[in-house]
Design an enzyme around this catalytic site. Structure first.
Site, PDB file in Angstrom:
ATOM      1  N   GLY A 150      94.979   7.870 -43.033  1.00 54.17           N
ATOM      2  CA  GLY A 150      94.025   7.092 -43.841  1.00 54.17           C
ATOM      3  C   GLY A 150      93.095   8.300 -44.389  1.00 54.17           C
ATOM      4  N   GLY A 152      93.822  10.029 -46.984  1.00 55.85           N
ATOM      5  CA  GLY A 152      94.097  10.397 -48.497  1.00 55.85           C
ATOM      6  C   GLY A 152      94.705  11.406 -48.785  1.00 55.85           C
ATOM      7  N   SER A 155      99.767   9.821 -45.864  1.00 52.29           N
ATOM      8  CA  SER A 155     100.304   9.232 -44.430  1.00 52.29           C
ATOM      9  C   SER A 155     101.574   8.295 -44.901  1.00 52.29           C
ATOM     10  CB  SER A 155      99.472   9.083 -43.446  1.00 52.29           C
ATOM     11  OG  SER A 155      98.885   8.178 -43.744  1.00 52.29           O
ATOM     12  N   ASP A 202     102.549   9.991 -54.870  1.00 54.76           N
ATOM     13  CA  ASP A 202     102.882  10.291 -53.637  1.00 54.76           C
ATOM     14  C   ASP A 202     104.107  10.408 -53.427  1.00 54.76           C
ATOM     15  OD1 ASP A 202     100.054   9.972 -54.057  1.00 54.76           O
ATOM     16  OD2 ASP A 202     100.049   8.382 -53.035  1.00 54.76           O
TER      17      ASP A 202
END
Ligand code: GLA
Length: 412
Positions: A150, A152, A155, A202
């Site tokens: 969490g 940013g 993960s 991501d």
């Protein structure tokens, strides 16, 4: 302050940890060990779902998974770790094992109704299984990670991509999928099983990054370019604010809708295709929508300029663009928060700092700062002194641009 400096465990240390965990839980050694990195975005925020440009890099912080096929119809996944890892189940001092039936993609619903209750992280694993190219069988797996949860730093993408990479080892595909297909399958898992309508940044960087490079992703064509990023005198400092405001998950879809409303008002398919002149000419009355579009359009231009600045290793220019990006995210896109603004403000005023900004989805999490190596210790001290209080402390990671997901081979 020393204990705020996040130690980046080596792959060997993580390997030792994940093998021990596997052995402890399943009583034998795994057949394969793989890992996938988290990421930090240097510039290009909230542009990916607008078909724009992003410029992230992969981190030496990774999620590692060990696995072995079994004769069963159940998947067993354990997470834990002792010394060097972040726990996937915050607050739990114990190893946690989750078991679920091997999912049948045909039976799974597009709305993610068959999500695993209570254990959030297990859904990323399940979601990837459902979106894997071929039917999977049963297996045992152990997971350890050094990517802060969490924060940013993606993960979730690291876990998704590690899962896919493990499946490639345990259940090989005759015609391997392309890196783009792999990243998109992981993104789909996040959309459906975590209910987060994220863009492609991501997962793309966790799959496709190469060492000493930033990854420029054109999110419309999905073409990637490796941008050299290595200088012994310059480092990237990540500062974790250790605050996360709940607003993040609810506001992200709202931002997406506002961006879509803006491009529609300009008669374009996406904000990628809009210019600031289009924005002026459209006469959009809703000031909020106008500001959101202003951020995305100007941020896309900043990514292009950042790539130019890197061609001449002009870090001053790159840093100035990062500062501008932060101001735009704070004012126009409204995804910052007081804690992050404080971290950025302190960093931007320190000697040796080229630029500093919020990174990732926003509403807490981390900042990314480009700084001379010779000044990074003083910078961390200044941030610590200005930010730490009895309620909150920062964590620091000094990072280099690392490679994407891979199989861990002992001795390589
Ligand atoms: C989150 C999402 C990404 C991207 C960023 C903002 O990290 O997962 O796809 O939209 O926010 O740039």
């Amino acid at each position: 302050m020393e204990d705020c400096l996040g130690r980046t465990a080596s792959l060997e240390e993580l390997h030792h940890e994940v093998e021990s965990l596997f052995l402890r839980e399943f009583g034998c050694k795994p057949d394969s060990v793989v890992y996938a990195p988290g990421r930090v975005n240097i510039i290009g925020e909230h542009t990916d779902y607008n078909d724009g440009f992003v410029l992230p890099m992969a981190l030496p912080l990774v999620t590692m998974m060990a696995g072995k096929r079994i004769e069963s119809n159940v998947v067993n996944v354990v997470t834990g770790g002792k010394d060097v890892t972040t726990r996937l189940t915050p607050g739990s001092p114990k190893d946690i094992c989750v078991s679920f039936p091997v999912p049948d993609p045909k039976q799974e619903r597009r709305d993610g109704a068959q999500r695993i209750p209570d254990v959030e992280w297990a859904n990323y694993v399940k979601g990837v299984l459902v979106n894997y190219k071929r039917l999977c069988g049963a297996f045992n797996s152990a997971i350890v990670s050094t990517v802060p949860l969490g924060g940013g730093l993606s993960s979730s993408a690291a876990l998704e991509v590690a899962t896919y990479t493990l499946l490639e080892q345990l259940f090989p595909i005759d015609h391997p999928v392309t890196p783009v297909e792999k990243a998109l399958a992981c993104q789909e898992a996040e959309h459906v099983y975590a209910n987060v309508p994220c863009g492609i940044m991501d997962q793309f960087v966790s799959v496709m990054a190469t060492e000493n490079h930033l990854l420029c992703i054109d999110c419309e064509s999905m073409r990637v370019t490796q941008v050299p990023f290595q200088n012994p005198h310059v480092v990237v400092l990540i500062t974790n604010s250790n605050v996360r405001h709940n607003l993040g998950s609810s506001e992200y879809p709202v931002r997406r809708q506002q961006c879509e409303a803006a491009s529609k008002a300009m008669g374009k398919r996406s904000l990628r295709l809009c210019t600031l002149e289009d924005l002026e000419a459209a006469g959009i009355e809703d000031e909020t929508i106008k500001r959101r579009a202003h951020h995305v359009i100007s941020e896309n231009a900043r990514v292009q300029q950042a790539i130019e600045s890197l061609k001449t290793t002009d870090y001053y220019r790159l840093g100035a663009l990062m500062n501008e990006s932060h101001a735009s995210l704070r004012e126009d896109f409204a995804v910052s928060c007081p804690e992050i603004d404080l971290l950025v403000d302190i960093a931007q005023r320190q000697p040796g700092v080229y630029g500093s900004r919020i990174t990732g989805g926003g509403f807490g999490g981390c900042t990314v700062t480009l700084v001379k190596r010779s000044h990074v210790d003083d910078l961390m001290k200044a941030i610590y002194d200005g930010y730490a209080s009895p309620e909150r402390r920062p964590n620091f990671y000094v990072c280099n641009a690392s490679g994407g997901a891979a199989v861990f081979n002992t001795g390589t």
